[in-house]
Motif scaffolding. Structure first.
Motif, short mmCIF file in Angstrom:
data_model
loop_
_atom_site.label_atom_id
_atom_site.label_comp_id
_atom_site.label_asym_id
_atom_site.label_seq_id
_atom_site.Cartn_x
_atom_site.Cartn_y
_atom_site.Cartn_z
N ARG A 274 -1.36 0.07 3.86
CA ARG A 274 -0.49 0.46 2.54
C ARG A 274 0.47 -0.47 2.16
NH1 ARG A 274 -4.25 3.30 1.53
NH2 ARG A 274 -4.01 2.29 -0.39
N THR A 275 0.78 -1.69 3.03
CA THR A 275 1.60 -2.54 2.59
C THR A 275 1.08 -4.03 3.33
OG1 THR A 275 2.77 -2.61 4.94
CG2 THR A 275 3.57 -1.05 3.21
N VAL A 276 1.61 -5.03 2.70
CA VAL A 276 1.34 -6.49 2.96
C VAL A 276 1.39 -6.61 4.78
CG1 VAL A 276 1.94 -8.88 3.26
CG2 VAL A 276 1.70 -7.64 1.02
N GLU A 277 2.28 -5.85 5.27
CA GLU A 277 2.40 -5.96 6.98
C GLU A 277 1.37 -5.32 7.36
OE1 GLU A 277 5.33 -7.31 9.80
OE2 GLU A 277 5.20 -7.79 7.65
N GLU A 278 0.86 -4.09 6.84
CA GLU A 278 -0.07 -3.42 7.39
C GLU A 278 -1.55 -4.06 7.06
OE1 GLU A 278 0.25 0.58 5.75
OE2 GLU A 278 2.02 0.95 7.06
N VAL A 279 -1.57 -4.59 5.99
CA VAL A 279 -2.94 -5.38 5.71
C VAL A 279 -3.07 -6.48 6.71
CG1 VAL A 279 -4.05 -6.87 3.91
CG2 VAL A 279 -3.03 -4.48 3.25
N ALA A 280 -1.85 -7.20 7.10
CA ALA A 280 -1.87 -8.40 7.78
C ALA A 280 -2.40 -8.00 9.21
CB ALA A 280 -0.33 -8.97 7.83
N ARG A 281 -1.92 -6.73 9.72
CA ARG A 281 -2.22 -6.14 10.78
C ARG A 281 -3.74 -5.86 10.86
NH1 ARG A 281 2.19 -5.32 14.04
NH2 ARG A 281 4.19 -5.04 13.02
N SER A 282 -4.40 -5.40 9.66
CA SER A 282 -5.67 -5.10 9.81
C SER A 282 -6.61 -6.44 9.73
CB SER A 282 -6.00 -4.29 8.53
OG SER A 282 -6.17 -5.22 7.52
#
Length: 390
Positions: A274-282
């Motif tokens: 739900r954030t750029v940081e979380e997308v990066a982790r995905s």
């Protein structure tokens, strides 16, 4: 304590805009300055970032007819009071000066009065790594030109944006500094090269065009995304579908549903975040990213993942050209799925060298953003951070 306003279209669920706000907050951390978000949905900003927030518009009921005119006047006075209450104003990144499909009475109107009040109250106005185009209506472009001319400092995120500033008739110094979100540190370990040859994984970023297009156009886009995912699967590539804004969820879910309906055993999944940081982790374990949204591509290159764009603006093509062959940027309405599969295969074949090149460029861009942060803090008379913030 000095107060610095961070103005932008935040609180609306756009991951890139929120990440740009985070970059602005990080710029001020440890300096003794207090960030104040001037946002569209204050409650969401406060909940997400834990900082003070005020509305771009004066809070109140919906306005129609004459009340719309009086409401606009109230909005102008409200922005004037906000600017007077702070010591400086920063617009941290985003494509806030991109005019395609934008109405003059929306964000361009607010930006104009933000700049006008900054001049009246003698508050520095800094535009940092913003995206600009000259594709708006005459009214939109006029508002944008005034703001760009009246600001104390303007940096743009790519050369196309710098050319757009000139095309708007603004004659001033404009520096090119990469997107603020490129200043973030990677969160994943580099993807092992062996996986690229034996069990490759590619993220496909999709986008819901929301109210900007008809349902029929959205259906065409969804169908093309399904065809792209199936073409990658047919090439023996696993696919993870990711999003870049809250409203993209339904398109991502529909793409995965249709692919699995045709082949229940298809190696496709929907990524979380739900954030750029979380997308990066995905993106952990991904060997390439094929995406429409600009900040999906930014998240990928920040992690050292090569990209192919299925975009809609110069910002995607500019980023792709910085991080790899320029012909990997495609138009979202005309891209050829077979050509994209071929380019993904090239990335997989040369994965160690491709990834290393992306990481090198990302390190250079990260340094440029951090150098801008330091110069801005000095320019505003803020003390050096108490500690380095990643």
């Amino acid at each position: 304590m000095r107060r610095v306003a961070l103005f932008g279209e935040t609180g609306i669920g756009n991951f890139g805009n929120e990440a740009s706000l985070v970059a602005g907050i990080h710029l001020l951390e440890g300096t003794g300055a207090q960030p104040v978000a001037v946002a569209q949905r204050c409650a969401d900003v406060v909940a997400e970032h834990g900082i003070e927030a005020v509305d771009i518009r004066r809070p109140g009921p919906l306005r129609h007819g004459f009340t719309s005119l009086t409401g606009r006047f109230a909005d102008v006075l409200h922005l004037g009071a906000v600017v007077r209450s702070v010591d400086a104003v920063i617009v941290p990144g985003t494509g806030i000066f991109e005019g395609r499909g934008v109405r003059p009475r929306g964000i361009p109107f607010s930006l104009f009065w933000l700049a006008a009040w900054s001049r009246w109250w003698r508050r520095p106005l800094l535009l940092l790594s913003v995206g600009v185009d000259d594709a708006g209506t005459r009214g939109v472009n006029w508002f944008f030109a005034r703001v760009l001319a009246w600001s104390d400092l303007v940096t743009v995120r790519d050369e196309e944006s710098a050319r757009a500033v000139a095309a708007l008739g603004v004659r001033r110094e404009v520096l090119v500094v990469p997107d603020l979100v490129l200043g973030r540190e990677p969160v994943n370990a580099p993807t092992p090269p062996d996986g690229a040859r034996t069990d490759p994984l590619v993220a496909v970023g999709v986008m819901d065009w929301g109210g900007t297009e008809r349902d029929a156009d959205r259906e065409v886009y969804t169908g093309r995304s399904v065809a792209l995912v199936r073409a990658l699967l047919d090439a023996g590539i696993r696919v993870r579908v990711v999003i870049g804004e809250d409203l993209d969820d339904r398109v991502a879910a529909e793409v995965v549903r249709r692919v699995r309906a045709a082949d229940p055993g298809a190696a496709v999944e929907q990524g979380a975040g739900r954030t750029v940081e979380e997308v990066a982790r995905s993106l952990a374990g991904c060997h390439a990213v094929v995406a429409a949204r600009y900040h999906n591509l930014v998240a990928a290159v920040s992690e050292g993942v090569p990209v192919v764009a299925t975009g809609y603006s110069h910002k995607q093509s500019s980023l792709v050209a910085s991080y790899g062959p320029a012909d990997r940027a495609h138009d979202r309405d005309t891209y050829d799925a077979a050509e994209i599969v071929t380019q993904v295969r090239e990335i997989l074949r040369d994965h160690p060298a491709e990834s290393a090149r992306v990481r090198d460029v990302a390190a250079r861009d990260r340094l440029a953003v951090r150098d801008q942060d330091a110069r801005v803090r000095t320019w505003l008379g803020l003390r050096a951070p108490d500690q380095v913030v990643a």
